[in-house]
Design an enzyme around this catalytic site. Sequence first.
Site, PDB file in Angstrom:
ATOM      1  N   CYS A 212       0.802  -1.144   0.076  1.00 39.25           N
ATOM      2  CA  CYS A 212       0.041   0.048   0.023  1.00 39.25           C
ATOM      3  C   CYS A 212       0.939   1.282  -0.030  1.00 39.25           C
ATOM      4  O   CYS A 212       0.689   2.218  -0.819  1.00 39.25           O
ATOM      5  CB  CYS A 212      -1.062  -0.060   1.104  1.00 39.25           C
ATOM      6  SG  CYS A 212      -0.091   0.106   2.798  1.00 39.25           S
ATOM      7  N   HIS A 268      -2.649   0.927   7.076  1.00 37.28           N
ATOM      8  CA  HIS A 268      -2.871   1.157   5.523  1.00 37.28           C
ATOM      9  C   HIS A 268      -3.022   2.572   5.013  1.00 37.28           C
ATOM     10  O   HIS A 268      -3.230   3.365   5.833  1.00 37.28           O
ATOM     11  CB  HIS A 268      -4.304   0.388   5.144  1.00 37.28           C
ATOM     12  CG  HIS A 268      -4.629   0.087   3.881  1.00 37.28           C
ATOM     13  ND1 HIS A 268      -3.826  -0.791   3.108  1.00 37.28           N
ATOM     14  CD2 HIS A 268      -5.600   0.560   3.042  1.00 37.28           C
ATOM     15  CE1 HIS A 268      -4.352  -0.642   1.837  1.00 37.28           C
ATOM     16  NE2 HIS A 268      -5.566   0.065   1.956  1.00 37.28           N
ATOM     17  N   HIS A 280      -5.944   1.814  -4.118  1.00 40.02           N
ATOM     18  CA  HIS A 280      -4.927   1.248  -3.247  1.00 40.02           C
ATOM     19  C   HIS A 280      -4.694  -0.194  -3.384  1.00 40.02           C
ATOM     20  O   HIS A 280      -5.211  -0.684  -4.433  1.00 40.02           O
ATOM     21  CB  HIS A 280      -5.709   1.208  -1.739  1.00 40.02           C
ATOM     22  CG  HIS A 280      -6.818   0.301  -1.805  1.00 40.02           C
ATOM     23  ND1 HIS A 280      -6.955  -0.402  -0.256  1.00 40.02           N
ATOM     24  CD2 HIS A 280      -7.863  -0.333  -2.472  1.00 40.02           C
ATOM     25  CE1 HIS A 280      -8.008  -1.276  -0.611  1.00 40.02           C
ATOM     26  NE2 HIS A 280      -8.359  -1.237  -1.814  1.00 40.02           N
TER      27      HIS A 280
END
Length: 312
Positions: A212, A268, A280
């Site tokens: 990520c 994240h 993402h």
Amino acid sequence: MNSLLQTESTAWVCNVPVGTVWTAPEKVRPVDAQGLAEHPNMNNWLQSMSWEDKQDLISSNRIQTQLLYGEPVLIEEVVDDWAKIVALWQPCQKDERGYPGWVHVSQLKEVGNLTELGYARVVQNKAQLWTENFKPLKVVPFNTMLPVKEVGDFIRLQTPDGDALIMTDAVEIVSAYNQSPNGSGLDIANLGAKFLDLPYLWAGMSSYGFDCSGLTYNLMKANGIIISRDAVDQVLDGNRVDPWSVDSWHIGDLLFFAHEEGKGKIHHVGVYYGNGLMLHAPKPGKSVEIIELARTKHEVELCAVRRFVEME
């Protein structure tokens, strides 16, 4: 051992298209042989790993980040065939000099310092490097940056394999590794969409697979902004935006998420895509995607929004 120490006129760089930075040499598994070889095959390595193998990269804390071809490192020590390094272009709180970890010495090479004509940054998903007599040399991934020696019909580059050529439309010329032209939030989002369906890879920093924060780091780097390597550090950068006022978010803002419904540790990060959407790199077994935030776990885990560029 001392032969790997730096001098003022030289630098140690990654000499493979993608070099993986390990937490420690003993973290390597038999399944990792394809990614650790002197001539690694990233596709074969990724395909040889099961979902459990890829998840184990996380749960067993095996790898830290990755290096691209020509990316410089500081070597602190060499133990057997492993170098303890700092990745100088990847800011992080773990070490003020850059991202620390271990790289097999076969994936490093000493080159002369050359920056007078700037760098060529690869703008394509992958690009072919050619020898001077136009034989295929290496395929290098997006955001690879190599010193420029001559600009003509082809760009002549300094590489760990000697002088090489690359097509002019495969690169942009920048004055320094952190001096790409500044893009807008829309540029960041549009670039991110080019990696849709690219498989997730923990610690991934290349167009063979991103995690990520590797995705957000590389999207920002391509648009002239150097941010920290990891999400827990990226949230400390940029300008604060009210996370509870969706109408104030701009396309290209970074969205951060934490455990315990947003109150725990950040785990994240994604790119705001507008209209309640996020781009993402999710997790092992999935690929870069665009999702609607509403009614997902991300909606309740949102903890921060940061802006690095204006939308237009």
